[in-house]
Design a protein around this motif. Sequence first.
Motif, PDB file in Angstrom:
ATOM      1  N   LEU A 192      54.034  44.450  56.783  1.00  0.00           N
ATOM      2  CA  LEU A 192      55.276  44.989  56.240  1.00  0.00           C
ATOM      3  C   LEU A 192      56.188  45.443  57.376  1.00  0.00           C
ATOM      4  N   ASP A 193      57.491  45.326  57.168  1.00  0.00           N
ATOM      5  CA  ASP A 193      58.440  45.863  58.145  1.00  0.00           C
ATOM      6  C   ASP A 193      58.638  47.361  57.889  1.00  0.00           C
ATOM      7  N   GLN A 194      59.511  47.986  58.657  1.00  0.00           N
ATOM      8  CA  GLN A 194      59.726  49.435  58.543  1.00  0.00           C
ATOM      9  C   GLN A 194      60.266  49.854  57.177  1.00  0.00           C
ATOM     10  N   ASP A 195      60.843  48.906  56.429  1.00  0.00           N
ATOM     11  CA  ASP A 195      61.349  49.206  55.088  1.00  0.00           C
ATOM     12  C   ASP A 195      60.345  48.860  53.989  1.00  0.00           C
ATOM     13  N   GLY A 196      59.148  48.447  54.401  1.00  0.00           N
ATOM     14  CA  GLY A 196      58.119  48.106  53.434  1.00  0.00           C
ATOM     15  C   GLY A 196      58.237  46.710  52.859  1.00  0.00           C
ATOM     16  N   GLN A 197      59.062  45.863  53.478  1.00  0.00           N
ATOM     17  CA  GLN A 197      59.240  44.494  53.014  1.00  0.00           C
ATOM     18  C   GLN A 197      58.219  43.564  53.671  1.00  0.00           C
ATOM     19  N   ILE A 198      57.738  42.590  52.911  1.00  0.00           N
ATOM     20  CA  ILE A 198      56.788  41.603  53.417  1.00  0.00           C
ATOM     21  C   ILE A 198      57.441  40.801  54.542  1.00  0.00           C
ATOM     22  N   MET A 199      56.730  40.694  55.662  1.00  0.00           N
ATOM     23  CA  MET A 199      57.251  39.933  56.803  1.00  0.00           C
ATOM     24  C   MET A 199      56.670  38.522  56.862  1.00  0.00           C
ATOM     25  N   ASP A 200      55.497  38.314  56.266  1.00  0.00           N
ATOM     26  CA  ASP A 200      54.807  37.035  56.399  1.00  0.00           C
ATOM     27  C   ASP A 200      53.898  36.847  55.188  1.00  0.00           C
ATOM     28  N   ALA A 201      54.013  35.716  54.518  1.00  0.00           N
ATOM     29  CA  ALA A 201      53.209  35.445  53.326  1.00  0.00           C
ATOM     30  C   ALA A 201      52.051  34.495  53.615  1.00  0.00           C
ATOM     31  N   ALA A 202      51.648  34.396  54.870  1.00  0.00           N
ATOM     32  CA  ALA A 202      50.604  33.453  55.267  1.00  0.00           C
ATOM     33  C   ALA A 202      49.255  33.728  54.597  1.00  0.00           C
ATOM     34  N   ASN A 203      49.016  34.941  54.147  1.00  0.00           N
ATOM     35  CA  ASN A 203      47.737  35.289  53.519  1.00  0.00           C
ATOM     36  C   ASN A 203      47.724  35.050  52.010  1.00  0.00           C
ATOM     37  N   THR A 204      48.736  34.382  51.500  1.00  0.00           N
ATOM     38  CA  THR A 204      48.795  34.113  50.063  1.00  0.00           C
ATOM     39  C   THR A 204      47.545  33.394  49.579  1.00  0.00           C
ATOM     40  N   GLY A 205      47.135  32.355  50.287  1.00  0.00           N
ATOM     41  CA  GLY A 205      45.943  31.600  49.894  1.00  0.00           C
ATOM     42  C   GLY A 205      44.684  32.444  49.922  1.00  0.00           C
ATOM     43  N   GLU A 206      44.533  33.259  50.946  1.00  0.00           N
ATOM     44  CA  GLU A 206      43.366  34.140  51.061  1.00  0.00           C
ATOM     45  C   GLU A 206      43.314  35.106  49.879  1.00  0.00           C
ATOM     46  N   GLN A 207      44.461  35.690  49.545  1.00  0.00           N
ATOM     47  CA  GLN A 207      44.500  36.613  48.408  1.00  0.00           C
ATOM     48  C   GLN A 207      44.249  35.877  47.090  1.00  0.00           C
ATOM     49  N   MET A 208      44.797  34.688  46.958  1.00  0.00           N
ATOM     50  CA  MET A 208      44.607  33.907  45.737  1.00  0.00           C
ATOM     51  C   MET A 208      43.128  33.575  45.540  1.00  0.00           C
ATOM     52  N   ARG A 209      42.470  33.141  46.601  1.00  0.00           N
ATOM     53  CA  ARG A 209      41.053  32.795  46.537  1.00  0.00           C
ATOM     54  C   ARG A 209      40.221  34.000  46.065  1.00  0.00           C
ATOM     55  N   LYS A 210      40.490  35.162  46.638  1.00  0.00           N
ATOM     56  CA  LYS A 210      39.731  36.366  46.272  1.00  0.00           C
ATOM     57  C   LYS A 210      40.026  36.797  44.829  1.00  0.00           C
ATOM     58  N   ALA A 211      41.262  36.632  44.380  1.00  0.00           N
ATOM     59  CA  ALA A 211      41.606  36.977  42.994  1.00  0.00           C
ATOM     60  C   ALA A 211      40.823  36.095  42.017  1.00  0.00           C
ATOM     61  N   TYR A 212      40.683  34.795  42.313  1.00  0.00           N
ATOM     62  CA  TYR A 212      39.876  33.921  41.462  1.00  0.00           C
ATOM     63  C   TYR A 212      38.414  34.339  41.489  1.00  0.00           C
ATOM     64  N   GLU A 213      37.914  34.722  42.666  1.00  0.00           N
ATOM     65  CA  GLU A 213      36.528  35.199  42.758  1.00  0.00           C
ATOM     66  C   GLU A 213      36.330  36.436  41.889  1.00  0.00           C
ATOM     67  N   ASN A 214      37.264  37.377  41.942  1.00  0.00           N
ATOM     68  CA  ASN A 214      37.155  38.593  41.128  1.00  0.00           C
ATOM     69  C   ASN A 214      37.209  38.270  39.643  1.00  0.00           C
ATOM     70  N   ALA A 215      38.070  37.342  39.267  1.00  0.00           N
ATOM     71  CA  ALA A 215      38.145  36.929  37.865  1.00  0.00           C
ATOM     72  C   ALA A 215      36.815  36.344  37.416  1.00  0.00           C
ATOM     73  N   ASP A 216      36.205  35.531  38.255  1.00  0.00           N
ATOM     74  CA  ASP A 216      34.927  34.915  37.917  1.00  0.00           C
ATOM     75  C   ASP A 216      33.829  35.967  37.760  1.00  0.00           C
ATOM     76  N   VAL A 217      33.835  36.985  38.624  1.00  0.00           N
ATOM     77  CA  VAL A 217      32.869  38.085  38.506  1.00  0.00           C
ATOM     78  C   VAL A 217      33.008  38.762  37.143  1.00  0.00           C
ATOM     79  N   LEU A 218      34.232  39.082  36.768  1.00  0.00           N
ATOM     80  CA  LEU A 218      34.452  39.728  35.468  1.00  0.00           C
ATOM     81  C   LEU A 218      34.011  38.839  34.319  1.00  0.00           C
ATOM     82  N   LEU A 219      34.379  37.576  34.367  1.00  0.00           N
ATOM     83  CA  LEU A 219      34.013  36.661  33.288  1.00  0.00           C
ATOM     84  C   LEU A 219      32.496  36.549  33.146  1.00  0.00           C
ATOM     85  N   HIS A 220      31.790  36.506  34.263  1.00  0.00           N
ATOM     86  CA  HIS A 220      30.333  36.420  34.207  1.00  0.00           C
ATOM     87  C   HIS A 220      29.719  37.648  33.529  1.00  0.00           C
TER      88      HIS A 220
END
Length: 142
Positions: A48-76
């Motif tokens: 985040l920059d000094q105003d709290g704005q996202i500076m780089d969205a490169a971790n989108t895939g990493e976050q997406m992968r983990k969100a699917y993993e968490n969904a799968d845990v709940l579903l199980h």
Amino acid sequence: MSADRVENFGVPWEESYGYVQAIKRGDSIYLSGQLANDGPKIIGLAPLDQDGQIMDAANTGEQMRKAYENADVLLHRFGASLDDVVEETVYALDIDAAFEAAGPIRKAAYGRDDPQVASTLVGVTRLAIPGQLVEIKMVARV
């Protein structure tokens, strides 16, 4: 109609906001928007920059992968899996980064080249946690 069952992860925002991660009613399981959390820690927070704005969205895939993993845990926990998901909504801060990551990550999560799920990808201006890039909400039928 009363809930058959609910599930949580025990993270602080469940209590502070006041919600459950998943609720099963009848033959449907509704998952709240899943984050890239490992316990109370968010994986791959964007810088985040000094105003709290996202500076780089490169971790989108990493976050997406983990969100699917968490969904799968709940579903199980309900005896279900991502194979039972009929609808998903993916909320993303950077729609281009999310669209680029979504194909391979979704196909891997669902275990097939043509995931049998209705899906909507929505660009948003902010998500709940600073540095959060993606959130995925689902409905499954069992």
